[in-house]
Design a protein around this motif. Structure first.
Motif, PDB file in Angstrom:
ATOM      1  N   HIS A 179      -8.950  89.698 130.302  1.00  0.00           N
ATOM      2  CA  HIS A 179      -9.342  90.438 129.198  1.00  0.00           C
ATOM      3  C   HIS A 179      -8.922  89.761 127.809  1.00  0.00           C
ATOM      4  N   VAL A 180      -9.765  89.593 126.765  1.00  0.00           N
ATOM      5  CA  VAL A 180      -9.385  89.317 125.469  1.00  0.00           C
ATOM      6  C   VAL A 180      -9.917  90.468 124.518  1.00  0.00           C
ATOM      7  N   THR A 181      -8.889  90.715 123.695  1.00  0.00           N
ATOM      8  CA  THR A 181      -8.832  91.649 122.496  1.00  0.00           C
ATOM      9  C   THR A 181      -8.954  91.042 121.241  1.00  0.00           C
ATOM     10  N   PHE A 182     -10.034  91.521 120.381  1.00  0.00           N
ATOM     11  CA  PHE A 182      -9.910  90.811 119.199  1.00  0.00           C
ATOM     12  C   PHE A 182     -10.599  91.675 118.154  1.00  0.00           C
ATOM     13  N   ASP A 183     -10.425  91.510 116.892  1.00  0.00           N
ATOM     14  CA  ASP A 183     -11.214  91.993 115.714  1.00  0.00           C
ATOM     15  C   ASP A 183     -12.200  91.309 115.214  1.00  0.00           C
ATOM     16  N   THR A 184     -13.090  92.132 114.748  1.00  0.00           N
ATOM     17  CA  THR A 184     -14.261  91.583 113.816  1.00  0.00           C
ATOM     18  C   THR A 184     -13.847  92.125 112.605  1.00  0.00           C
ATOM     19  N   VAL A 185     -13.765  91.262 111.520  1.00  0.00           N
ATOM     20  CA  VAL A 185     -13.304  91.715 110.032  1.00  0.00           C
ATOM     21  C   VAL A 185     -14.370  91.426 109.110  1.00  0.00           C
ATOM     22  N   PHE A 186     -15.101  92.411 108.470  1.00  0.00           N
ATOM     23  CA  PHE A 186     -16.206  92.299 107.638  1.00  0.00           C
ATOM     24  C   PHE A 186     -15.578  92.374 106.246  1.00  0.00           C
ATOM     25  N   THR A 187     -15.741  91.771 105.312  1.00  0.00           N
ATOM     26  CA  THR A 187     -15.438  91.996 103.809  1.00  0.00           C
ATOM     27  C   THR A 187     -16.471  91.877 103.022  1.00  0.00           C
ATOM     28  N   LEU A 188     -16.813  93.249 102.096  1.00  0.00           N
ATOM     29  CA  LEU A 188     -17.777  93.222 101.269  1.00  0.00           C
ATOM     30  C   LEU A 188     -17.326  92.813  99.760  1.00  0.00           C
ATOM     31  N   ILE A 189     -17.911  91.560  99.592  1.00  0.00           N
ATOM     32  CA  ILE A 189     -17.373  90.585  98.365  1.00  0.00           C
ATOM     33  C   ILE A 189     -17.707  91.466  97.312  1.00  0.00           C
ATOM     34  N   GLU A 190     -18.415  92.267  96.780  1.00  0.00           N
ATOM     35  CA  GLU A 190     -18.508  92.850  95.632  1.00  0.00           C
ATOM     36  C   GLU A 190     -17.654  93.820  95.327  1.00  0.00           C
ATOM     37  N   THR A 191     -17.099  94.559  96.319  1.00  0.00           N
ATOM     38  CA  THR A 191     -15.999  95.567  96.158  1.00  0.00           C
ATOM     39  C   THR A 191     -14.985  95.503  96.836  1.00  0.00           C
ATOM     40  N   GLY A 192     -14.731  94.404  97.563  1.00  0.00           N
ATOM     41  CA  GLY A 192     -13.569  93.955  98.496  1.00  0.00           C
ATOM     42  C   GLY A 192     -13.214  94.942  99.456  1.00  0.00           C
ATOM     43  N   GLU A 193     -14.126  95.729  99.807  1.00  0.00           N
ATOM     44  CA  GLU A 193     -14.008  96.717 100.952  1.00  0.00           C
ATOM     45  C   GLU A 193     -13.956  96.019 102.425  1.00  0.00           C
ATOM     46  N   ARG A 194     -13.024  96.239 103.114  1.00  0.00           N
ATOM     47  CA  ARG A 194     -12.918  95.509 104.620  1.00  0.00           C
ATOM     48  C   ARG A 194     -13.303  96.708 105.510  1.00  0.00           C
ATOM     49  N   ARG A 195     -13.943  96.203 106.534  1.00  0.00           N
ATOM     50  CA  ARG A 195     -14.322  97.060 107.839  1.00  0.00           C
ATOM     51  C   ARG A 195     -14.052  96.308 109.092  1.00  0.00           C
ATOM     52  N   THR A 196     -13.214  96.917 109.940  1.00  0.00           N
ATOM     53  CA  THR A 196     -12.740  96.166 110.822  1.00  0.00           C
ATOM     54  C   THR A 196     -13.065  96.794 112.285  1.00  0.00           C
ATOM     55  N   SER A 197     -13.566  96.041 113.049  1.00  0.00           N
ATOM     56  CA  SER A 197     -13.817  96.716 114.652  1.00  0.00           C
ATOM     57  C   SER A 197     -13.141  95.924 115.618  1.00  0.00           C
ATOM     58  N   ALA A 198     -12.431  96.664 116.364  1.00  0.00           N
ATOM     59  CA  ALA A 198     -11.615  96.139 117.642  1.00  0.00           C
ATOM     60  C   ALA A 198     -12.569  96.116 118.738  1.00  0.00           C
ATOM     61  N   SER A 199     -12.511  95.015 119.593  1.00  0.00           N
ATOM     62  CA  SER A 199     -13.342  95.013 120.606  1.00  0.00           C
ATOM     63  C   SER A 199     -12.439  94.048 121.658  1.00  0.00           C
ATOM     64  N   THR A 200     -12.831  94.702 123.234  1.00  0.00           N
ATOM     65  CA  THR A 200     -12.272  93.848 124.266  1.00  0.00           C
ATOM     66  C   THR A 200     -13.503  93.537 125.231  1.00  0.00           C
ATOM     67  N   LEU A 201     -13.278  91.951 125.549  1.00  0.00           N
ATOM     68  CA  LEU A 201     -13.984  91.479 126.703  1.00  0.00           C
ATOM     69  C   LEU A 201     -13.571  91.230 127.610  1.00  0.00           C
ATOM     70  N   ARG A 202     -14.150  91.254 128.927  1.00  0.00           N
ATOM     71  CA  ARG A 202     -13.950  90.644 130.254  1.00  0.00           C
ATOM     72  C   ARG A 202     -14.515  89.132 130.407  1.00  0.00           C
ATOM     73  N   PHE A 203     -13.671  88.298 130.730  1.00  0.00           N
ATOM     74  CA  PHE A 203     -14.173  86.865 131.139  1.00  0.00           C
ATOM     75  C   PHE A 203     -14.171  86.396 132.484  1.00  0.00           C
ATOM     76  N   PRO A 204     -15.107  87.230 133.307  1.00  0.00           N
ATOM     77  CA  PRO A 204     -15.076  86.911 134.749  1.00  0.00           C
ATOM     78  C   PRO A 204     -15.791  85.260 135.019  1.00  0.00           C
ATOM     79  N   GLY A 205     -15.108  85.048 136.174  1.00  0.00           N
ATOM     80  CA  GLY A 205     -15.465  83.459 136.581  1.00  0.00           C
ATOM     81  C   GLY A 205     -16.771  83.705 137.519  1.00  0.00           C
TER      82      GLY A 205
END
Length: 245
Positions: A179-205
């Motif tokens: 399992h890999v847990t990671f964030d996707t971080v969006f930044t709205l350039i004009e306002t500086g607002e950040r929106r972050t979404s956390a995700s976890t994915l499985r990497f099965p063989g």
């Protein structure tokens, strides 16, 4: 299984759609469909491939549990050529069979353990017509792609309708076994607002995926390592499975 903010919220789904355009997998799945047939797109997301298949004459159903994603997909479908269904791939029941079931965009990796993955594969098998096929892909854990999910290597920018320029990057928070847990971080350039979404994915063989497919009743599986249908090797970036009922 909870749905990530990047998918469930409409404002986040719009951002996702802006940064996830057509890739090399698109042509692979379009060609796989062949002559007009009945297709179920599990985890259809914002519907770009779903609509492309429908526009080629296929009878297509798109299923997704995320209201934000489905809202974006339905807004694109101005001709009403796709049946959009809100539901989980782990426990859906539809009143018909399909010739092809697909899971694209590495959707298979959001199912984080064997019971979840088995439920999805069993549901897909149940909805396939005799001779029907299930096709999906999963990132090959042997190439450790998550090690490149750093801010410098993943930073990208796009112009998003009604929001202007937006930047995105990924950052890994934890790696534990499959399992890999990671964030996707969006930044709205004009306002500086950040929106972050956390995700976890499985990497099965491959061995795990093969066992799960066999348990679900699939006896014939073709394996590929990339979108050109190269043989699957330890160095392949993808594990692509086409399983037949």
């Amino acid at each position: 299984m909870p749905v990530d903010d990047a998918f469930s919220r409409h404002d986040m789904a719009i951002l996702y759609d802006s940064f996830n355009g057509d890739g090399p997998d698109r042509e692979f799945y379009l060609r796989l469909a062949g002559s007009p047939c009945r297709i179920l797109d599990l985890g259809c997301g914002t519907g770009s491939l779903t609509l492309a298949l429908a526009r080629r004459g296929h009878a297509v159903t798109g299923l997704d549990p995320a209201p934000g994603m489905l809202a974006v997909a339905r807004a694109k479908d101005t001709d009403r050529i796709v049946e959009w269904v809100s539901g989980s791939a782990m426990g859906f029941t539809l009143d018909r069979e399909f010739d092809l079931v697909i899971m694209t965009g590495h959707v298979f990796q959001v199912f984080l353990d064997d019971p979840e993955a088995s439920a999805v594969l069993a549901s897909a098998y149940k909805h396939l017509a005799p001779g029907g096929r299930l096709a999906f892909e999963s990132r090959n854990p042997l190439v450790r792609e998550w090690e490149r999910w750093t801010e410098p290597l993943t930073r990208a920018r796009a112009d998003v309708p009604d929001l202007g320029p937006v930047e995105v990057y990924y950052r890994v928070q934890q790696v534990e076994a499959e399992h890999v847990t990671f964030d996707t971080v969006f930044t709205l350039i004009e306002t500086g607002e950040r929106r972050t979404s956390a995700s976890t994915l499985r990497f099965p063989g491959r061995a795990t995926i093969a066992r799960l497919l066999d348990d679900a009743g699939f006896r014939t599986v073709d394996w590929y390592g990339d979108w050109k249908r190269s043989p699957l090797t330890p160095q392949s970036s993808e594990i692509i499975a086409i399983a037949s009922r």
